[in-house]
Design a protein around this motif. Sequence first.
Motif, PDB file in Angstrom:
ATOM      1  N   SER A  38     -39.484  24.638  14.710  1.00 15.74           N
ATOM      2  CA  SER A  38     -38.377  24.256  14.423  1.00 15.74           C
ATOM      3  C   SER A  38     -38.196  24.885  12.953  1.00 15.74           C
ATOM      4  N   ALA A  39     -36.963  24.994  12.397  1.00 18.35           N
ATOM      5  CA  ALA A  39     -36.775  25.533  10.940  1.00 18.35           C
ATOM      6  C   ALA A  39     -37.291  24.510   9.908  1.00 18.35           C
ATOM      7  N   THR A  44     -31.834  23.674   8.758  1.00 20.31           N
ATOM      8  CA  THR A  44     -30.679  24.003   9.705  1.00 20.31           C
ATOM      9  C   THR A  44     -29.230  23.244   9.161  1.00 20.31           C
ATOM     10  N   GLU A 121     -35.154  29.181  12.158  1.00 17.04           N
ATOM     11  CA  GLU A 121     -36.335  29.320  13.231  1.00 17.04           C
ATOM     12  C   GLU A 121     -37.059  30.537  13.361  1.00 17.04           C
ATOM     13  N   PHE A 186     -35.163  26.045  19.722  1.00 16.85           N
ATOM     14  CA  PHE A 186     -33.833  25.699  19.499  1.00 16.85           C
ATOM     15  C   PHE A 186     -32.815  26.908  19.885  1.00 16.85           C
ATOM     16  N   ARG A 200     -28.116  20.744  18.581  1.00 22.20           N
ATOM     17  CA  ARG A 200     -29.112  20.193  17.385  1.00 22.20           C
ATOM     18  C   ARG A 200     -30.249  19.609  18.033  1.00 22.20           C
ATOM     19  N   GLU A 201     -31.098  19.633  17.207  1.00 22.90           N
ATOM     20  CA  GLU A 201     -32.788  19.071  17.572  1.00 22.90           C
ATOM     21  C   GLU A 201     -33.207  19.797  18.704  1.00 22.90           C
ATOM     22  N   GLY A 202     -32.692  20.987  19.487  1.00 22.09           N
ATOM     23  CA  GLY A 202     -32.904  21.492  20.634  1.00 22.09           C
ATOM     24  C   GLY A 202     -34.483  21.994  20.756  1.00 22.09           C
ATOM     25  N   SER A 203     -35.352  22.035  19.708  1.00 15.75           N
ATOM     26  CA  SER A 203     -36.552  22.570  19.956  1.00 15.75           C
ATOM     27  C   SER A 203     -37.436  21.919  20.665  1.00 15.75           C
TER      28      SER A 203
END
Length: 426
Positions: A38-39, A44, A121, A186, A200-203
Amino acid sequence: MLVYKFGGASVKDAGAFRNIARLLSALPQTGQLVVVVSAMGKTTNALEEMYQQAFRQQDFSEGWQRCRQYHLGIVQALFPDKGASVYGIIENQFQALQQLLERVEPQEFDFQYDQIISVGELLSSQILHHFLHQQGLATHWLDCRTCLRTNATWREAQVNWTQTETLIQETLPSLLKNNIVVTQGFIGGTGQGHTTTLGREGSDFSAAIFAYCLSAESMTIWKDVPGLLNADPKLFPTTICYEEIAYQEAIEMAYYGASVIHPKTVAPLAKKGIPLYVKSFLNPQEAGTVIKNCRHDRIAPAFIVKQNQCLLSFHSKDYGFVTEQNLSTIFQALSEHRLKINVMQNSAISFSVCTDYDAARVQALVENLQPEFQILYNQPLHLYTVKNYDQASLDAISEGKEILLEQRSRQTYQLVCRPAPLPSES
Ligand code: ASP
Ligand code: MG
């Protein structure tokens, strides 16, 4: 073949990067590994803020500079050789970001969002790849936009599974023979070469897509908590960690808003029976939680809170019943305005839904349906869900609350109430 996902907290500072390198160096040499990252930290959110400013024609330079310093500070701490190529890569990425922000147009908010927010990311995965390489690990940086194919539903892109599976199976196996593949969570790409994001939070979901397409042996989400907990430790003073739970259980918890796993993550893993581990990157030797094919008759109640909710109620204008025809109109409008139903309830002359509160979307929906219905809405509210409840957990959760809506099935209890102090605050 394993898939590891590292979230924002696991790459939030130089120490966190060093921790990942230690964790990966301790792995047996034989296995193949995809690392999805993730970032870094709260990047983000910072990017969203900069983009909001740019979109409103405001000055975004302070946020941009802060974000650049944050990334460069970590790069300086990790790479003593000031000539290392990562310095130029990160600077270029920030120049590109600045140009994107300068060229923001006052239309197509969602499309531009994806082009800009995805930078987080790209930065973190580059830094991680270069750092692992410096630490003596063989890694390959993969731009996942070339193989994670989606449609163009900006900010909530839908995966094209057939194309993604083909592309991942064509690209990854040869890379994995000699390298750890480091890639982004993400984000994805359309066939036209535009960047998309998965929500959001898609990683977590990205990692599950890789695990599914490569039929991984297992996937692990590395977190700053010991595993899958029965409540958010930031909101509840006492929590317990599940040792083992069924896919179905985890899917339902994520659906109700448990923030530990992105809701779309578990289904692809369940389809292939790939176990999902949730473990602490601070204590990697601890077992954590495993989510897999299993059955447990009785598991500890899970407490889930969704804040910033809105309760909309629709009344037919002439005191008539709310008919199936009316419901169909309401559902159609909710779907068009991309408002997700968290709970719903109907009575003879009204229909209520609880959704996440997005001011613009709710306003548009109300305007759209006002000619047909009398609409009332209430916000901000909290939605509490207790899964696998017992009497003690129900008493604890409903005590002292002003309840606007309540619903109970055999396993699940939900209530919508005015914001009351969270258990950790009371
Ligand atoms: N960086 C993205 C976010 O904060 C995706 C993720 O962390 O999973 O939402
Ligand atoms: Mg995150």
